[in-house]
Design a protein around this motif. Sequence first.
Motif, short mmCIF file in Angstrom:
data_model
loop_
_atom_site.label_atom_id
_atom_site.label_comp_id
_atom_site.label_asym_id
_atom_site.label_seq_id
_atom_site.Cartn_x
_atom_site.Cartn_y
_atom_site.Cartn_z
N ASP A 1 -13.77 9.31 24.13
CA ASP A 1 -12.61 8.56 24.60
C ASP A 1 -12.94 7.56 25.72
N LEU A 2 -14.05 7.75 26.39
CA LEU A 2 -14.41 6.79 27.44
C LEU A 2 -15.09 5.60 26.78
N LEU A 3 -14.45 4.43 26.91
CA LEU A 3 -14.83 3.30 26.06
C LEU A 3 -16.26 2.81 26.30
N SER A 4 -16.69 2.79 27.56
CA SER A 4 -18.06 2.35 27.83
C SER A 4 -19.06 3.37 27.30
N TRP A 5 -18.67 4.62 27.34
CA TRP A 5 -19.53 5.67 26.80
C TRP A 5 -19.68 5.47 25.29
N MET B 1 -19.36 2.64 23.69
CA MET B 1 -20.19 1.46 23.43
C MET B 1 -21.65 1.74 23.67
N GLY B 2 -21.93 2.64 24.60
CA GLY B 2 -23.32 2.96 24.90
C GLY B 2 -23.94 3.89 23.88
N ARG B 3 -23.13 4.73 23.25
CA ARG B 3 -23.70 5.81 22.43
C ARG B 3 -23.38 5.72 20.94
N ALA B 4 -22.22 5.19 20.59
CA ALA B 4 -21.84 5.16 19.17
C ALA B 4 -22.77 4.22 18.41
N VAL C 1 -13.45 -2.72 21.28
CA VAL C 1 -14.63 -1.83 21.34
C VAL C 1 -15.14 -1.55 19.93
N ALA D 1 -18.75 -2.86 18.84
CA ALA D 1 -19.74 -1.82 18.56
C ALA D 1 -20.01 -1.70 17.07
N ARG E 1 -24.67 -7.03 17.74
CA ARG E 1 -24.07 -5.84 18.38
C ARG E 1 -24.53 -5.71 19.83
N ILE F 1 -21.85 -6.16 22.96
CA ILE F 1 -21.53 -5.06 23.86
C ILE F 1 -21.90 -5.42 25.30
N GLU G 1 -19.04 -5.67 28.27
CA GLU G 1 -19.10 -4.88 29.50
C GLU G 1 -19.03 -5.82 30.72
N GLY H 1 -9.55 4.04 29.84
CA GLY H 1 -10.80 4.44 29.18
C GLY H 1 -12.02 3.73 29.72
N ASN I 1 -25.01 0.12 30.47
CA ASN I 1 -24.96 -0.33 29.07
C ASN I 1 -25.52 -1.73 28.90
N ARG J 1 -29.12 -1.33 28.93
CA ARG J 1 -29.55 -0.62 27.74
C ARG J 1 -29.71 -1.56 26.53
N TYR J 2 -28.77 -2.49 26.41
CA TYR J 2 -28.73 -3.31 25.20
C TYR J 2 -29.44 -4.65 25.33
#
Lengths: 106, 143
Positions: A31-35, A37-40, A58, A62, B44, B48, B52, B108, B117, B120-121
């Motif tokens: 549910d945490l949007l930056s999370w 984007m970082g992981r999905a 998002v 993503a 992508r 992202i 951010e 969120g 992030n 990271r990207y």
Amino acid sequence: MTVNELAAMPGFKTVSLPDGDREINNIYIGDLLSWVMGRAKADGAWITIMSNINIVAVASLADVACIILAEGVTLDSTVAQTAEMKGVNVLTSDLPAYETAMLLKI
Amino acid sequence: MNQMAEPLVFRFDVDGDNFTSAGQASVQVKKNLRQLGIDPETIRRVSIAMYEGEINMVIHAKGGQADVIVSDGCIEIILADKGPGIANIEQAMQEGFSTAPDNIRSLGFGAGMGLPNMKRYTDEMQIDSVVGEGTTITMKVKY
């Protein structure tokens, strides 16, 4: 499986399905949007209870295959329209996130 | 993609007042890159990282300017704002560190993952920031 196939399964309702032929290759729950984007990963089903307008951006950026709103969470009609316009597939499920994920055949 | 004679530059003003429209520049960049035939994973990563950055500019700096420069083999993203600046960049780069207000968290965001992030990207990331004057972040994605 494709998003169309998922949408046809019992337990899932369609909110927007502009790109239903997309193949689902993985699942991400968060549910945490930056999370997210970082992981999905791209081409996944993203299961969340977050329903504000930002989830559309998002999901699009993503590059996930679809959003699944779990726990019976609904989407505001303007957000649903935005999703349709931006080519983002959104389904809903009454089940919690984990049980929703268990229904996916990937 | 075809060889480019000279770099393509896309410039966007990021509206600092409207949190719900944050991401418009990133979505536009995504479209532009797709039209240029850039591969999906590169798109992508750029999308992202830029999103951010956009969100950060809206949360902390009341908006700013975003430039995206596409040249052969490299996409450069330059995000410039006149916000409060970052006092401790090392701390800001840590996952989970956040100064975002509660109303942002309820949407969120504000999980302290934005800058990590972006790093990271992207292949290169530089932060130039002066407290009280603003922040410029330069990122490069090679493809």
